[in-house]
Scaffold this motif. Structure first.
Motif, PDB file in Angstrom:
ATOM      1  N   ALA A   1       0.822  -1.205   0.000  1.00 19.33           N
ATOM      2  CA  ALA A   1       0.000   0.000   0.000  1.00 19.33           C
ATOM      3  C   ALA A   1       0.858   1.257   0.000  1.00 19.33           C
ATOM      4  N   LEU A   2       1.897   1.288   0.860  1.00 18.30           N
ATOM      5  CA  LEU A   2       2.730   2.473   0.950  1.00 18.30           C
ATOM      6  C   LEU A   2       3.522   2.696  -0.319  1.00 18.30           C
ATOM      7  N   LEU A   3       4.079   1.607  -0.862  1.00 18.65           N
ATOM      8  CA  LEU A   3       4.857   1.769  -2.078  1.00 18.65           C
ATOM      9  C   LEU A   3       3.985   2.216  -3.240  1.00 18.65           C
ATOM     10  N   ALA A   4       2.765   1.737  -3.278  1.00 18.85           N
ATOM     11  CA  ALA A   4       1.873   2.115  -4.367  1.00 18.85           C
ATOM     12  C   ALA A   4       1.482   3.572  -4.282  1.00 18.85           C
ATOM     13  N   THR A   5       1.231   4.057  -3.051  1.00 17.06           N
ATOM     14  CA  THR A   5       0.762   5.424  -2.901  1.00 17.06           C
ATOM     15  C   THR A   5       1.887   6.436  -2.863  1.00 17.06           C
TER      16      THR A   5
ATOM     17  N   MET B   1      17.951   5.922  -6.515  1.00 16.12           N
ATOM     18  CA  MET B   1      18.749   6.996  -5.929  1.00 16.12           C
ATOM     19  C   MET B   1      17.897   7.904  -5.039  1.00 16.12           C
ATOM     20  N   HIS B   2      18.561   8.824  -4.394  1.00 18.21           N
ATOM     21  CA  HIS B   2      17.930   9.740  -3.446  1.00 18.21           C
ATOM     22  C   HIS B   2      17.619  11.097  -4.079  1.00 18.21           C
ATOM     23  N   ASN B   3      17.546  11.120  -5.397  1.00 18.64           N
ATOM     24  CA  ASN B   3      17.172  12.328  -6.134  1.00 18.64           C
ATOM     25  C   ASN B   3      16.043  11.985  -7.092  1.00 18.64           C
ATOM     26  N   PRO B   4      14.978  12.774  -7.114  1.00 16.60           N
ATOM     27  CA  PRO B   4      13.892  12.472  -8.045  1.00 16.60           C
ATOM     28  C   PRO B   4      14.252  12.732  -9.501  1.00 16.60           C
ATOM     29  N   ASP B   5      15.254  13.568  -9.762  1.00 13.14           N
ATOM     30  CA  ASP B   5      15.657  13.878 -11.129  1.00 13.14           C
ATOM     31  C   ASP B   5      17.175  13.859 -11.209  1.00 13.14           C
TER      32      ASP B   5
ATOM     33  N   GLY C   1      14.462   7.500  -8.816  1.00 12.73           N
ATOM     34  CA  GLY C   1      14.803   8.162  -7.568  1.00 12.73           C
ATOM     35  C   GLY C   1      13.630   8.849  -6.920  1.00 12.73           C
ATOM     36  N   GLN C   2      13.786   9.109  -5.630  1.00 10.58           N
ATOM     37  CA  GLN C   2      12.809   9.842  -4.840  1.00 10.58           C
ATOM     38  C   GLN C   2      13.585  10.774  -3.905  1.00 10.58           C
ATOM     39  N   PRO C   3      12.936  11.783  -3.337  1.00  9.21           N
ATOM     40  CA  PRO C   3      13.607  12.606  -2.330  1.00  9.21           C
ATOM     41  C   PRO C   3      14.116  11.748  -1.174  1.00  9.21           C
ATOM     42  N   VAL C   4      15.119  12.247  -0.458  1.00 13.17           N
ATOM     43  CA  VAL C   4      15.839  11.450   0.534  1.00 13.17           C
ATOM     44  C   VAL C   4      14.911  10.753   1.519  1.00 13.17           C
ATOM     45  N   GLU C   5      14.016  11.505   2.149  1.00 13.55           N
ATOM     46  CA  GLU C   5      13.154  10.919   3.178  1.00 13.55           C
ATOM     47  C   GLU C   5      12.290   9.813   2.591  1.00 13.55           C
ATOM     48  N   GLN C   6      11.688  10.074   1.446  1.00 16.49           N
ATOM     49  CA  GLN C   6      10.827   9.088   0.807  1.00 16.49           C
ATOM     50  C   GLN C   6      11.634   7.863   0.371  1.00 16.49           C
ATOM     51  N   HIS C   7      12.831   8.114  -0.115  1.00 17.91           N
ATOM     52  CA  HIS C   7      13.689   7.014  -0.556  1.00 17.91           C
ATOM     53  C   HIS C   7      14.044   6.096   0.617  1.00 17.91           C
ATOM     54  N   GLU C   8      14.439   6.680   1.748  1.00 14.70           N
ATOM     55  CA  GLU C   8      14.781   5.874   2.921  1.00 14.70           C
ATOM     56  C   GLU C   8      13.582   5.046   3.395  1.00 14.70           C
ATOM     57  N   GLN C   9      12.408   5.635   3.375  1.00 20.98           N
ATOM     58  CA  GLN C   9      11.198   4.910   3.772  1.00 20.98           C
ATOM     59  C   GLN C   9      10.947   3.750   2.820  1.00 20.98           C
ATOM     60  N   ARG C  10      11.114   4.030   1.535  1.00 24.55           N
ATOM     61  CA  ARG C  10      10.860   2.990   0.546  1.00 24.55           C
ATOM     62  C   ARG C  10      11.826   1.822   0.716  1.00 24.55           C
TER      63      ARG C  10
ATOM     64  N   SER D   1      21.260   6.726  13.191  1.00 20.49           N
ATOM     65  CA  SER D   1      20.020   6.371  12.504  1.00 20.49           C
ATOM     66  C   SER D   1      19.470   7.565  11.742  1.00 20.49           C
ATOM     67  N   ALA D   2      18.582   7.287  10.797  1.00 14.44           N
ATOM     68  CA  ALA D   2      17.953   8.365  10.035  1.00 14.44           C
ATOM     69  C   ALA D   2      17.182   9.297  10.956  1.00 14.44           C
ATOM     70  N   ALA D   3      16.552   8.754  12.004  1.00 12.12           N
ATOM     71  CA  ALA D   3      15.784   9.587  12.930  1.00 12.12           C
ATOM     72  C   ALA D   3      16.709  10.533  13.689  1.00 12.12           C
ATOM     73  N   THR D   4      17.851  10.041  14.126  1.00 10.70           N
ATOM     74  CA  THR D   4      18.793  10.902  14.836  1.00 10.70           C
ATOM     75  C   THR D   4      19.417  11.914  13.892  1.00 10.70           C
ATOM     76  N   ALA D   5      19.727  11.500  12.670  1.00  8.80           N
ATOM     77  CA  ALA D   5      20.253  12.446  11.683  1.00  8.80           C
ATOM     78  C   ALA D   5      19.262  13.580  11.462  1.00  8.80           C
ATOM     79  N   SER D   6      17.997  13.239  11.315  1.00  7.12           N
ATOM     80  CA  SER D   6      16.972  14.252  11.115  1.00  7.12           C
ATOM     81  C   SER D   6      16.898  15.191  12.312  1.00  7.12           C
TER      82      SER D   6
END
Length: 435
Positions: A21-25, A46-50, A78-87, A402-407
Motif C-alpha cells: 500500500a505504501l509503495l503504491a501510494t 537513488m535519493h534524487n527524483p531527477d 529516484g525519490q527525495p531522501v526521506e521518501q527514498h529511505e522509507q521505501r 540512525s535516520a531519525a537521529t540524523a533528522s
C-alpha cells in the motif's frame, strides 16, 4: 527523514500488505527482482527524483554504461531522501529491494545484519578493483565479520563556498577562526549583504558545514559512547557549539527567509551574488562555475574554535553514503552480471573520470588533472580538501547514526539558526531521538 529501520518480524503478512500500500501510494510499485526469466534489466534507485539535473555524474555514468551494454540495461529512478529511505526500509521487509540502491549507512548496517545485502568482495576482487580504493574508502562499508556490503557512491567534501569579490568589496578577509567569522557576519549584515545562504524548507539536511563543526567539538570521539548510552549528546562541549550557532543567528548570519526557502533557492541566491557564503559541498562546484560568481568563488573548510575539543584543522573529505546491492541479485545470473559490470565500470579510471568531468572528486586513487583556469571552483574544493596539515574525520556525523537521529541533528541546527530552539533545547531534542 525516515524512522529507524525495524528488525524483520517473523510474520510477514501484515508487513507485506502495508508495504504494498505504501509503495503504491508514495513511491510507485516496488522493483521485482524475481521471476522465471531475466531480461538483464536492473534498477538503480537513488535519493534524487531527477538525477539528470540533480546528479548529472550518476546520470551520465548510467547513460554511458547502457550505450556500451545493449544486452544489459540499468533503469535509473529516484525519490527525495526521506521518501527514498522509507521505501528502502519497507522494500527490505517485503523482499522487494531494487538491485542497486543508495542508502544511508545506518540503514545499510541493519540490512546487512538481516541478510538483505550482497557481499561485494568477489566483484571487487575481479580485475584487481579492490586495489583502486584507499583502505578507508572501503573499510567504512565493511561489517565486523568481513562482508563488504557497500561501496562509496561519491566522495563527500563539504564546507563554505565564498564570494571573494564580495568580501573584498566590503574589506573582509577570509576568516580562519570563529571569532573572525562572527566579525565578518556582523559587518556584512550591517552593510546589507546576506552573510550565509541557507535554506531549510524541505531541505533540513543542508547543514553540512555545521556538521563539520561538531567534529571540532569532539564528535568523532564521543559518538560511540553516546550511541551506547554511556554519554549524552547534550553535553557541555556540544552546547558550546550550539551557543556559537546562536551567536551567528543573533548577528544576522542567515537570510530572513531561511525557513521558507529551499536549499536550491539558497544556492540560487549565492550564484546570483546575493550572499557572501554558501553552506554546501563539492556537488555544487560545476553549477557555481557556470554562474556569474564562478570566477570569484573560493572554498573554505570552516572556522576553527578556541574553545573547541581536539583537532581543529579538519576538512570534511569522506566517503558518502554507499551504493549497496540486494542479496537476491545472486539468484539471477544475468542481473548479477549487470550489477558486476556496472560496479566495475563505475570504479574504473574511465568511470571516475566521468565523475571528475561533472566536478566530483574520484573515490578511488585515480588522480585526474584538473585545469584551474577551466575549473577554478572545482580546483579550489580539491585544494582545500588536500590542504597540508589538515585532516578529515572518518565519516560525516549524520552518516553514523540512525535516520531519525540524523533528522533530529538537522532540525536542531536549524532550530537554533531560526531562534525557535535554544541551544539546550536543540541538543536535548537530538538526545531524545537516541532513546
Amino acid at each position: 527523514m525516515a524512522t529507524p529501520p525495524a528488525r524483520k518480524p517473523r510474520g510477514r503478512l501484515l508487513i507485506m500488505a502495508t508495504a504494498t500500500a505504501l509503495l503504491a501510494t508514495a513511491c510507485g510499485s516496488a522493483t521485482n527482482t524475481g521471476g522465471a526469466a531475466s531480461d538483464g534489466v536492473i534498477t538503480l534507485s537513488m535519493h534524487n527524483p531527477d538525477s539528470r539535473t540533480q546528479d548529472p555524474a550518476t546520470w551520465q555514468l548510467v547513460e554511458e554504461f547502457n550505450s556500451r551494454h545493449p544486452d544489459l540495461k540499468i533503469r535509473l529512478e529516484g525519490q527525495p531522501v526521506e521518501q527514498h529511505e522509507q521505501r528502502m526500509t519497507i522494500a527490505a521487509q517485503s523482499d522487494t529491494l531494487p538491485e542497486i540502491f543508495w542508502v544511508y549507512d545506518s540503514l545499510a548496517k541493519t540490512m546487512v545484519k538481516d541478510g538483505d545485502l550482497l557481499d561485494l568482495t568477489p566483484i571487487l576482487q575481479e580485475k584487481n578493483l579492490e586495489a583502486k580504493f584507499s583502505l578507508s574508502m572501503l573499510a567504512a562499508f565493511r561489517s565486523g565479520d568481513g562482508i563488504q556490503y557497500g561501496v562509496p557512491y561519491q566522495a563527500l567534501v563539504t564546507g563554505f563556498y565564498y564570494n571573494k569579490a564580495l568580501l573584498d568589496e566590503h574589506g573582509i578577509a577570509l576568516p580562519e577562526t570563529f571569532d573572525e567569522l562572527l566579525a565578518a557576519v556582523k559587518k556584512l549584515k550591517e552593510e546589507g549583504v546576506v552573510p550565509i545562504a541557507q535554506g531549510a524548507n524541505s531541505s533540513a539536511f543542508s547543514v553540512w558545514a555545521f556538521l563539520t563543526m561538531l567534529d571540532r567539538f569532539g564528535y568523532e570521539q564521543k559518538y560511540p559512547a553516546i550511541l551506547a548510552g554511556n554519554a549524552r549528546y547534550d553535553n557541555p562541549d556540544f552546547l558550546r557549539l550550539y551557543g556559537h550557532v546562536r551567536e551567528l543567528a543573533e548577528a544576522g548570519a542567515f537570510p530572513e527567509n531561511m525557513t521558507t526557502q529551499t536549499y536550491a533557492q539558497a544556492v540560487a541566491s549565492y550564484t546570483a551574488g546575493k550572499a557572501a557564503f554558501l553552506d554546501a559541498g563539492v556537488w555544487e562546484a560545476a553549477k557555481i562555475e557556470k554562474s556569474g560568481v564562478g570566477r570569484s568563488t573560493g572554498f573554505w573548510a570552516g572556522p576553527t574554535f578556541a574553545d573547541g575539543v581536539g583537532e581543529q584543522k579538519l576538512v570534511m573529505n569522506v566517503p558518502s553514503a554507499p551504493f549497496v546491492v540486494s542479496a537476491k541479485v545472486k539468484e539471477d545470473k544475468k542481473k548479477y552480471a549487470a550489477v558486476k559490470a556496472f560496479i566495475q565500470f563505475y570504479y574504473s579510471d574511465e568511470g571516475q573520470q566521468i565523475l571528475v568531468d561533472n566536478a566530483q572528486p574520484p573515490v578511488t586513487t585515480y588522480r585526474p588533472q584538473v585545469d584551474p583556469r577551466k575549473h577554478p571552483v572545482f580546483a579550489a574544493v580539491l585544494d582545500e580538501a588536500a590542504k597540508p596539515g589538515w585532516k578529515s574525520p572518518a565519516a560525516q556525523p549524520d552518516l553514523v547514526v540512525s535516520a531519525a537521529t540524523a533528522s533530529a541533528m538537522y532540525d536542531s541546527f536549524y532550530g537554533v539558526m531560526s531562534g525557535s530552539l535554544s541551544p539546550q533545547e536543540a541538543a536535548r531534542s537530538v538526545q531524545k531521538s537516541l532513546k
